[in-house]
Design a protein around this motif. Structure first.
Motif: not given
Length: 152
Positions: A39-44, A1-9
């Protein structure tokens, strides 16, 4: 699973995928979903700072995923003059509801009481589903309170 902890403009790097979310989901700090390619993704993310349409998530493995808005049920009230429009926005704002405001139109989640209020002032209400991007509020950090990348 993809995991995202960072956001960008935005990013200058290649966008690997996208994820299409409605407004209620974009408000959540923890999201388990699928990207648009499946794709499975978890967004934190930090609580209280909704994901914005057009932002980019950076996954732990370095992929970039663009946030897209899903069409959803909304009421869009359109005015023909600025004074009436301002009065309706004032009254809707006093109801503490999420509003998206454009030039002589205001959009909100369907609610017969709010729709009647707008119609009482002569606005035309349309129910065509579209992407809902309400104002974040006067006391929020806004869309500039997150990272910015120039990665190539």
């Amino acid at each position: 699973m993809l995991q995202a902890y960072e956001r960008l403009d935005h990013t200058h790097s290649e966008i690997a995928d996208s994820i299409t979310l409605d407004q209620d989901t974009r408000k959540k700090a923890r999201i388990k979903s699928k990207t648009d390619s499946g794709l499975d993704i978890g967004i934190f993310m930090e609580r209280g700072h909704p994901l914005l349409v057009g932002e980019v998530l950076k996954t732990e493995c370095g992929q970039f995923i663009e946030i897209k808005g899903a069409n959803e049920p909304v009421a869009t009230a359109t005015a023909t003059d600025w004074l009436t429009f301002c009065k309706v926005c004032y009254h809707l704002g006093n109801r503490h509801t999420s509003l998206q405001i454009g030039e002589l139109w205001v959009r909100f989640k369907p609610d017969y009481v709010l729709e009647e209020l707008a119609e009482k002032y002569g606005l035309t209400v349309d129910h065509t589903p579209t992407v809902f991007e309400p104002e974040n509020g006067a006391y929020s950090k806004g869309s500039h309170g997150h990272s910015h990348s120039h990665a190539h």
